[in-house]
Design a protein around this motif. Structure first.
Motif, PDB file in Angstrom:
ATOM      1  N   VAL A   1       0.883  -1.291   0.022  1.00 37.89           N
ATOM      2  CA  VAL A   1      -0.043   0.037   0.132  1.00 37.89           C
ATOM      3  C   VAL A   1       0.760   1.172   0.170  1.00 37.89           C
ATOM      4  CG1 VAL A   1      -1.969   1.194   1.144  1.00 37.89           C
ATOM      5  CG2 VAL A   1      -1.774  -1.150   1.165  1.00 37.89           C
ATOM      6  N   ALA A   2       0.545   2.120  -0.885  1.00 43.13           N
ATOM      7  CA  ALA A   2       1.327   3.379  -0.853  1.00 43.13           C
ATOM      8  C   ALA A   2       0.519   4.478  -0.521  1.00 43.13           C
ATOM      9  CB  ALA A   2       1.780   3.683  -2.427  1.00 43.13           C
ATOM     10  N   GLU A   3       0.884   5.668  -0.430  1.00 42.02           N
ATOM     11  CA  GLU A   3       0.217   6.830   0.193  1.00 42.02           C
ATOM     12  C   GLU A   3      -0.312   7.602  -0.898  1.00 42.02           C
ATOM     13  OE1 GLU A   3       2.721   9.144   2.703  1.00 42.02           O
ATOM     14  OE2 GLU A   3       2.713   7.711   4.347  1.00 42.02           O
ATOM     15  N   SER A   4       0.285   7.415  -2.209  1.00 40.42           N
ATOM     16  CA  SER A   4      -0.296   8.194  -3.156  1.00 40.42           C
ATOM     17  C   SER A   4       0.336   7.475  -4.452  1.00 40.42           C
ATOM     18  CB  SER A   4       0.418   9.597  -3.401  1.00 40.42           C
ATOM     19  OG  SER A   4       1.801   9.524  -3.427  1.00 40.42           O
ATOM     20  N   GLU A   5      -0.571   8.132  -5.646  1.00 40.08           N
ATOM     21  CA  GLU A   5      -0.063   7.525  -6.743  1.00 40.08           C
ATOM     22  C   GLU A   5       1.251   7.807  -7.173  1.00 40.08           C
ATOM     23  OE1 GLU A   5      -2.789   8.971  -9.782  1.00 40.08           O
ATOM     24  OE2 GLU A   5      -4.514   8.004  -8.925  1.00 40.08           O
TER      25      GLU A   5
ATOM     26  N   GLY B   1       3.666   5.174  -5.384  1.00 37.55           N
ATOM     27  CA  GLY B   1       3.413   4.090  -6.168  1.00 37.55           C
ATOM     28  C   GLY B   1       4.444   3.903  -7.197  1.00 37.55           C
TER      29      GLY B   1
ATOM     30  N   VAL C   1      -3.695   2.094  -3.043  1.00 36.07           N
ATOM     31  CA  VAL C   1      -3.809   3.315  -1.955  1.00 36.07           C
ATOM     32  C   VAL C   1      -5.069   3.022  -1.243  1.00 36.07           C
ATOM     33  CG1 VAL C   1      -2.365   4.861  -3.323  1.00 36.07           C
ATOM     34  CG2 VAL C   1      -4.879   4.886  -3.639  1.00 36.07           C
ATOM     35  N   ASN C   2      -5.087   3.572  -0.085  1.00 34.64           N
ATOM     36  CA  ASN C   2      -6.246   3.486   0.886  1.00 34.64           C
ATOM     37  C   ASN C   2      -7.127   4.611   0.825  1.00 34.64           C
ATOM     38  OD1 ASN C   2      -8.121   2.728   2.677  1.00 34.64           O
ATOM     39  ND2 ASN C   2      -6.777   2.798   4.573  1.00 34.64           N
TER      40      ASN C   2
ATOM     41  N   TYR D   1      -9.561   0.258  -0.389  1.00 39.35           N
ATOM     42  CA  TYR D   1      -8.641   0.134  -1.186  1.00 39.35           C
ATOM     43  C   TYR D   1      -8.651   0.282  -2.663  1.00 39.35           C
ATOM     44  CZ  TYR D   1      -5.790  -1.784   2.853  1.00 39.35           C
ATOM     45  OH  TYR D   1      -5.176  -1.887   4.210  1.00 39.35           O
TER      46      TYR D   1
ATOM     47  N   THR E   1      -6.573   5.711  -9.359  1.00 40.97           N
ATOM     48  CA  THR E   1      -7.258   5.421  -8.191  1.00 40.97           C
ATOM     49  C   THR E   1      -8.481   6.543  -7.780  1.00 40.97           C
ATOM     50  OG1 THR E   1      -5.833   6.773  -6.876  1.00 40.97           O
ATOM     51  CG2 THR E   1      -4.986   4.602  -7.267  1.00 40.97           C
TER      52      THR E   1
END
Length: 381
Positions: free
Chosen positions: A128-132, A135, A143-144, A153, A172
């Motif tokens: 899981v990343a915080e942003s595109e 990523g 991302v969440n 997600y 996302t």
């Protein structure tokens, strides 16, 4: 007397030359026979090479049988450490292949169940990343958009080039272009196709569970071969099986393939059709190897196939990258990724069209065709 002697000498030289020519001809004939004996279809060298191949195959078959027996004995999840120090969770009912070249994560770790189905471990260091944008750097899968307590997600989907990949901008947050998890309303809201198989909420729930598992275990499994069906019409991953395709009545287009992918049955894992972010995680892992360009129609470690051999899985030995078969040929692969309100995404190449493994195409999920199959994925419970 001297003249006679000279004539005799001339005659002797003539006889010697003829004998030499005849000898050379005989030797050439014998050499030809010897070469044919050694190298012909039934030659000694050909037979020796065939015998070696048959022996190696017999040894591999025996090792697979031993692995299947070991899988039967494994009644709980275990941790496996390969020769490079990489650690993988092996689910209950599976065992690591004992064949050389199939027992390290770097080369493509193969696990086998008690019925001979084969799967490859896809490592995902960060799920899981915080942003595109993040990523693109860490090659995360999602991302969440929810909270820690109630995650929602969304899949990170990637465009691939010759040297790497970047996240598809807006994937996302979009409600129309490449995205997951989501329905395609033009078809999924029609009970002719989606007769209680899933809803938008159930897809989100399934995706959340998958990402949670990948986050905990740092990876997931994909079928080594494209999905086929056993005698009971359940999903399997076996070499030389005819891939399940969307023209068969028992797979009923994309929807039938989606339904069949859930029929692979093991208590320790959850099976399903591969998600787009899982497929891209596999591509990102493959592309980490400098010898692999998943954006190419002919990656260095694989060769595209141009033959229709009943679309048998794993039939062409060169259609393989890091122990994963059928990425370049056999059938294109339906995935769960959605685009627009009317289409699902297809990945990879087929027996009649040369596409790169990472290539994307899309079509309506009600399309009936024989060139499209799918690939199983497993995540650990």
């Amino acid at each position: 007397m001297q003249i006679k002697n000279r004539k005799l000498k001339v005659n002797n030289k003539g006889i010697t030359l003829i004998a030499l020519v005849i000898t050379i001809i005989v030797l050439l004939i014998l050499a030809g026979v010897a070469i044919a004996t050694l190298t012909g279809d039934n030659g000694v060298l050909t037979k020796a090479a065939k015998a070696k191949q048959e022996t190696e195959k017999a040894n591999e078959d025996e090792m697979r049988k031993l692995t299947m027996l070991e899988a039967t004995a494994n009644i709980e999840n275990t941790k496996y450490t390969d020769s490079n120090g990489d650690i993988v969770t092996i689910p209950a009912g599976f065992a690591v292949s004992q064949i050389e070249g199939e027992n390290t994560v770097e080369n493509g770790l193969v696990i086998i169940d008690d019925k001979g189905n084969e799967f490859i471990w896809i490592p995902v260091p960060i799920a899981v990343a915080e942003s595109e944008e993040q990523g693109t750097t860490n090659k995360a899968m999602a991302v969440n958009l929810g909270t820690v307590e109630n995650p929602q997600y969304r899949g990170l989907l990637y465009d691939f080039n010759d040297t790497g990949s970047t996240v598809i901008s807006g994937c996302t947050t979009t409600t129309n272009e490449y995205r997951e998890p989501d329905i395609v309303s033009d078809y999924d809201n029609n009970t002719t196709y989606n007769n209680g198989l899933f809803t938008k909420d159930s897809l989100q729930s399934d995706y959340n569970d998958m990402i949670k598992s990948v986050n905990i275990n740092h990876g997931f499994y994909v079928s080594r071969y494209e999905m086929s069906l056993d005698t009971n019409k359940n999903a399997q991953s076996k070499k030389n099986a005819i891939s399940a395709d969307a023209s068969q009545s028992d797979t009923n287009r994309w929807y039938g393939l989606y339904e069949k992918a859930k029929t692979y049955n093991k208590d320790s894992v959850v099976s399903g059709m591969i998600w787009g972010s899982q497929y891209d995680a596999m591509m990102n892992w493959l592309q980490k190897d400098s010898n692999v360009n998943v954006n190419s129609e002919t990656p260095i470690t694989g060769t595209a196939r141009n033959e229709d051999t009943e679309r048998r899985t794993g039939y062409v030995e060169t259609d393989k990258i890091k122990n994963v078969y059928d990425l370049l040929g056999n059938s294109r692969e339906w995935i769960l990724e959605a685009i627009y309100s009317s289409s699902r995404v297809l990945r990879g190449g087929s027996y009649y069209t040369s596409y790169s493994p990472a290539s994307r195409n899309y079509d309506h999920p009600d399309d009936i065709n024989s060139y499209a199959s799918s690939r199983l994925t497993l995540y650990i419970k």
